[in-house]
Structure formats: structure tokens, C-alpha cells
Write a protein that holds these residues in place. Sequence first.
Motif, mmCIF file in Angstrom:
data_model
loop_
_atom_site.group_PDB
_atom_site.id
_atom_site.type_symbol
_atom_site.label_atom_id
_atom_site.label_comp_id
_atom_site.label_asym_id
_atom_site.label_seq_id
_atom_site.Cartn_x
_atom_site.Cartn_y
_atom_site.Cartn_z
ATOM 1 N N GLN A 83 0.847 -1.198 0.000
ATOM 2 C CA GLN A 83 0.000 0.000 0.000
ATOM 3 C C GLN A 83 0.880 1.244 0.000
ATOM 4 O O GLN A 83 1.837 1.333 0.745
ATOM 5 N N ARG A 84 0.522 2.187 -0.887
ATOM 6 C CA ARG A 84 1.317 3.399 -1.020
ATOM 7 C C ARG A 84 0.414 4.600 -1.265
ATOM 8 O O ARG A 84 -0.710 4.454 -1.720
ATOM 9 N N CYS A 85 0.940 5.779 -0.953
ATOM 10 C CA CYS A 85 0.150 6.998 -0.991
ATOM 11 C C CYS A 85 0.963 8.137 -1.587
ATOM 12 O O CYS A 85 2.169 8.256 -1.334
ATOM 13 N N LYS A 86 0.274 8.956 -2.361
ATOM 14 C CA LYS A 86 0.885 10.175 -2.893
ATOM 15 C C LYS A 86 -0.038 11.341 -2.553
ATOM 16 O O LYS A 86 -1.235 11.313 -2.867
ATOM 17 N N LYS A 87 0.513 12.335 -1.891
ATOM 18 C CA LYS A 87 -0.271 13.517 -1.525
ATOM 19 C C LYS A 87 -0.450 14.391 -2.759
ATOM 20 O O LYS A 87 0.523 14.752 -3.418
ATOM 21 N N ILE A 88 -1.693 14.723 -3.059
ATOM 22 C CA ILE A 88 -2.010 15.573 -4.207
ATOM 23 C C ILE A 88 -2.239 17.012 -3.737
ATOM 24 O O ILE A 88 -1.805 17.957 -4.377
ATOM 25 N N SER A 89 -2.952 17.154 -2.615
ATOM 26 C CA SER A 89 -3.199 18.460 -2.006
ATOM 27 C C SER A 89 -3.384 18.234 -0.509
ATOM 28 O O SER A 89 -3.233 17.109 -0.030
ATOM 29 N N GLN A 90 -3.750 19.279 0.208
ATOM 30 C CA GLN A 90 -3.932 19.155 1.655
ATOM 31 C C GLN A 90 -5.027 18.161 2.021
ATOM 32 O O GLN A 90 -4.991 17.563 3.084
ATOM 33 N N THR A 91 -5.976 17.936 1.117
ATOM 34 C CA THR A 91 -7.079 17.018 1.420
ATOM 35 C C THR A 91 -7.188 15.857 0.439
ATOM 36 O O THR A 91 -7.991 14.951 0.654
ATOM 37 N N LYS A 92 -6.413 15.856 -0.636
ATOM 38 C CA LYS A 92 -6.504 14.796 -1.651
ATOM 39 C C LYS A 92 -5.253 13.925 -1.655
ATOM 40 O O LYS A 92 -4.130 14.432 -1.648
ATOM 41 N N TYR A 93 -5.519 12.614 -1.744
ATOM 42 C CA TYR A 93 -4.445 11.617 -1.738
ATOM 43 C C TYR A 93 -4.752 10.540 -2.757
ATOM 44 O O TYR A 93 -5.903 10.157 -2.934
ATOM 45 N N LEU A 94 -3.722 10.054 -3.404
ATOM 46 C CA LEU A 94 -3.852 8.944 -4.333
ATOM 47 C C LEU A 94 -3.243 7.719 -3.664
ATOM 48 O O LEU A 94 -2.067 7.730 -3.289
ATOM 49 N N PHE A 95 -4.063 6.696 -3.476
ATOM 50 C CA PHE A 95 -3.605 5.450 -2.862
ATOM 51 C C PHE A 95 -3.580 4.344 -3.896
ATOM 52 O O PHE A 95 -4.426 4.286 -4.785
ATOM 53 N N ARG A 96 -2.627 3.467 -3.739
ATOM 54 C CA ARG A 96 -2.527 2.257 -4.564
ATOM 55 C C ARG A 96 -2.147 1.084 -3.668
ATOM 56 O O ARG A 96 -1.418 1.244 -2.692
ATOM 57 N N CYS A 97 -2.637 -0.086 -4.050
ATOM 58 C CA CYS A 97 -2.170 -1.324 -3.430
ATOM 59 C C CYS A 97 -2.297 -2.438 -4.462
ATOM 60 O O CYS A 97 -3.073 -2.343 -5.408
ATOM 61 N N ASP A 98 -1.497 -3.456 -4.285
ATOM 62 C CA ASP A 98 -1.515 -4.597 -5.190
ATOM 63 C C ASP A 98 -2.423 -5.679 -4.604
ATOM 64 O O ASP A 98 -2.294 -6.036 -3.433
ATOM 65 N N VAL A 99 -3.343 -6.141 -5.437
ATOM 66 C CA VAL A 99 -4.281 -7.176 -5.027
ATOM 67 C C VAL A 99 -4.288 -8.236 -6.115
ATOM 68 O O VAL A 99 -4.676 -7.963 -7.252
ATOM 69 N N ASN A 100 -3.829 -9.438 -5.788
ATOM 70 C CA ASN A 100 -3.804 -10.551 -6.747
ATOM 71 C C ASN A 100 -3.140 -10.178 -8.071
ATOM 72 O O ASN A 100 -3.657 -10.483 -9.141
ATOM 73 N N GLY A 101 -2.019 -9.480 -7.995
ATOM 74 C CA GLY A 101 -1.276 -9.141 -9.204
ATOM 75 C C GLY A 101 -1.815 -7.945 -9.967
ATOM 76 O O GLY A 101 -1.270 -7.571 -11.007
ATOM 77 N N GLU A 102 -2.883 -7.345 -9.485
ATOM 78 C CA GLU A 102 -3.469 -6.147 -10.100
ATOM 79 C C GLU A 102 -3.250 -4.967 -9.154
ATOM 80 O O GLU A 102 -3.140 -5.139 -7.947
#
Length: 101
Positions: free
Chosen positions: A27-46
Motif C-alpha cells: 500500500q502506497r500513498c501520494k499527496k495531491i493536495s492538503q485534502t486529496k491523496y492517491l492510494f494504490r495497493c496490489d491485489v492478486n497481481g493487479e
Amino acid sequence: MENQLPEHIEQDLVAGFTLTDPDDGFQRCKKISQTKYLFRCDVNGEVFEEEIDTDTIDKIEAIDGYYDSIEEVFEIYGNYNANMIIAECHFENICPMEIPT
């Protein structure tokens, strides 16, 4: 020898993501703004991805099961990181255990 991260994870880290939970689908996160974040995680190779704006989600519902109150989140993490933690809780609530094919 230390375990290497998958290449796409390394690329995300170079692109400004922070690894928030390496044991849970990288699981990883990138801050876009003070209230917006982009999260990603790998689930079953996707890769499951979600942009979360803490101004548009139910914060109390997001932290339910993780913290007792929004005030507690702000006390623990301060104004700078509290929104990211709230977004992370929301993401963990919506991230599927597996992605249907």
C-alpha cells in the motif's frame, strides 16, 4: 540479501509515493493536495487505485474501527498528517481483498 520491491512499486516511490503498508499489498500513498491523496495497493497481481478527498468522505465512517474520534486522529498525527491517515483508513475500508477478473 535484502528483498527488492517490485519494479512498479519502485517507480511509484520515485514518482513521489510513500510506502504506507508494505505488508498489505505494498500500500502506497501520494499527496495531491492538503485534502486529496492517491492510494494504490496490489491485489492478486493487479493494482487497485483510488483518489480520496477527505473533504468529500464521511470521516467518522472512515476511521471507525481504527480510532475513537476525529479529534484523536488529529491529536496523534497533528494537522499535517491527520488527513492522510483519515484517507488511508477510508482506502483500507474500500480496497478489495481480491480484484474480480
